[in-house]
Design a protein around this motif. Structure first.
Motif, PDB file in Angstrom:
ATOM      1  N   LEU A   1     -18.712  58.709 107.003  1.00 13.20           N
ATOM      2  CA  LEU A   1     -19.561  59.550 107.846  1.00 13.20           C
ATOM      3  C   LEU A   1     -19.125  61.011 107.779  1.00 13.20           C
ATOM      4  CD1 LEU A   1     -21.810  59.136 110.151  1.00 13.20           C
ATOM      5  CD2 LEU A   1     -19.891  59.479 111.686  1.00 13.20           C
ATOM      6  N   VAL A   2     -17.816  61.256 107.850  1.00 16.52           N
ATOM      7  CA  VAL A   2     -17.292  62.625 107.834  1.00 16.52           C
ATOM      8  C   VAL A   2     -17.566  63.300 106.494  1.00 16.52           C
ATOM      9  CG1 VAL A   2     -15.099  63.919 107.832  1.00 16.52           C
ATOM     10  CG2 VAL A   2     -15.577  62.288 109.637  1.00 16.52           C
ATOM     11  N   VAL A   3     -17.587  62.533 105.422  1.00 15.70           N
ATOM     12  CA  VAL A   3     -17.857  63.103 104.104  1.00 15.70           C
ATOM     13  C   VAL A   3     -19.357  63.283 103.878  1.00 15.70           C
ATOM     14  CG1 VAL A   3     -17.707  62.632 101.627  1.00 15.70           C
ATOM     15  CG2 VAL A   3     -15.717  62.253 103.082  1.00 15.70           C
ATOM     16  N   CYS A   4     -20.158  62.289 104.253  1.00  8.01           N
ATOM     17  CA  CYS A   4     -21.593  62.301 103.915  1.00  8.01           C
ATOM     18  C   CYS A   4     -22.430  63.232 104.780  1.00  8.01           C
ATOM     19  CB  CYS A   4     -22.154  60.879 103.976  1.00  8.01           C
ATOM     20  SG  CYS A   4     -21.661  59.896 102.558  1.00  8.01           S
ATOM     21  N   ILE A   5     -22.070  63.431 106.027  1.00 11.07           N
ATOM     22  CA  ILE A   5     -22.897  64.296 106.885  1.00 11.07           C
ATOM     23  C   ILE A   5     -22.876  65.756 106.415  1.00 11.07           C
ATOM     24  CG2 ILE A   5     -23.049  65.300 109.206  1.00 11.07           C
ATOM     25  CD1 ILE A   5     -22.763  62.547 110.328  1.00 11.07           C
ATOM     26  N   PRO A   6     -21.711  66.368 106.178  1.00  9.19           N
ATOM     27  CA  PRO A   6     -21.762  67.758 105.676  1.00  9.19           C
ATOM     28  C   PRO A   6     -22.409  67.859 104.291  1.00  9.19           C
ATOM     29  CG  PRO A   6     -19.561  67.232 106.450  1.00  9.19           C
ATOM     30  CD  PRO A   6     -20.340  65.963 106.470  1.00  9.19           C
ATOM     31  N   LEU A   7     -22.094  66.896 103.424  1.00  8.71           N
ATOM     32  CA  LEU A   7     -22.730  66.909 102.107  1.00  8.71           C
ATOM     33  C   LEU A   7     -24.233  66.715 102.232  1.00  8.71           C
ATOM     34  CD1 LEU A   7     -20.310  64.870  99.817  1.00  8.71           C
ATOM     35  CD2 LEU A   7     -20.824  67.302  99.710  1.00  8.71           C
ATOM     36  N   GLY A   8     -24.651  65.879 103.184  1.00  7.24           N
ATOM     37  CA  GLY A   8     -26.073  65.649 103.407  1.00  7.24           C
ATOM     38  C   GLY A   8     -26.793  66.900 103.871  1.00  7.24           C
ATOM     39  N   PHE A   9     -26.183  67.661 104.762  1.00  5.57           N
ATOM     40  CA  PHE A   9     -26.802  68.916 105.194  1.00  5.57           C
ATOM     41  C   PHE A   9     -26.827  69.928 104.062  1.00  5.57           C
ATOM     42  CE2 PHE A   9     -25.837  67.587 109.658  1.00  5.57           C
ATOM     43  CZ  PHE A   9     -27.145  67.580 110.081  1.00  5.57           C
TER      44      PHE A   9
END
Length: 176
Positions: free
Chosen positions: A129-137
């Motif tokens: 979650l911590v990796v994918c959320i910033p990358l997702g934005f």
């Protein structure tokens, strides 16, 4: 001060949104694409004409959306694939998220142990979650979705509005 209340049902009942999507739930994916219209019929340039008025546009769109619905679903799927190919960062984030969840699921609730290092499934999900959320934005999914809505709306509604109904449908309307 009173709140402004807009009845959503009054807006959506004119467009028949509820009834338009009822057939999608009752069909399987293979059954949905089994009734694809031939490509020569879908791209029949002899039937492309400018509608005379807005009533004719509505009539054409209503007819063509139901008649070519599987073809339009294929066009939408191709636009999704195109948008993911042109936005490789978003494709990477989606694959990372799906692959990470698949890998964590393969652990079946057990801890991941590499040498003397140990991580629980909760820690793995949190890390994902911590990796994918910033990358997702950073991958700008909102602009991709808005582009997809605009491109599919212009393509599908443009085709539906300018593609004239076949002559057979005009005779069946007169009989009713």
């Amino acid at each position: 001060m009173s709140r402004l209340s807009i009845p959503i049902d009054a807006l959506t009942s004119r467009l028949n949104l509820a009834g338009r999507f009822d057939g999608l739930q009752s069909q399987s994916l293979s059954g949905r694409f089994a009734n694809l219209r031939p490509i020569t019929e879908f791209f029949d340039v002899k039937r492309i004409s400018k509608p005379a008025n807005f009533g004719e546009v509505q009539s054409r769109v209503n007819y063509n959306l139901s008649y070519f619905s599987s073809n339009y679903a294929g066009v939408f799927a191709m636009l999704i694939i195109y948008s993911l190919i042109t936005n490789l960062t978003l494709l990477f984030v989606i694959l990372l998220l799906v692959g990470g969840m698949y890998g964590i699921g393969k652990l079946q609730g057990n801890d991941l142990q590499i040498g003397s290092w140990r991580a629980t499934t909760s820690q793995l999900y949190t890390t994902l979650l911590v990796v994918c959320i910033p990358l997702g934005f950073w991958a700008s999914p909102f602009s991709t979705v808005l582009w997809l809505i605009g491109a599919s709306g212009v393509t599908i509604l443009g085709h539906a509005a300018f593609m004239d109904k076949p002559i057979e449908s005009a005779f069946s309307e007169e009989a009713v």
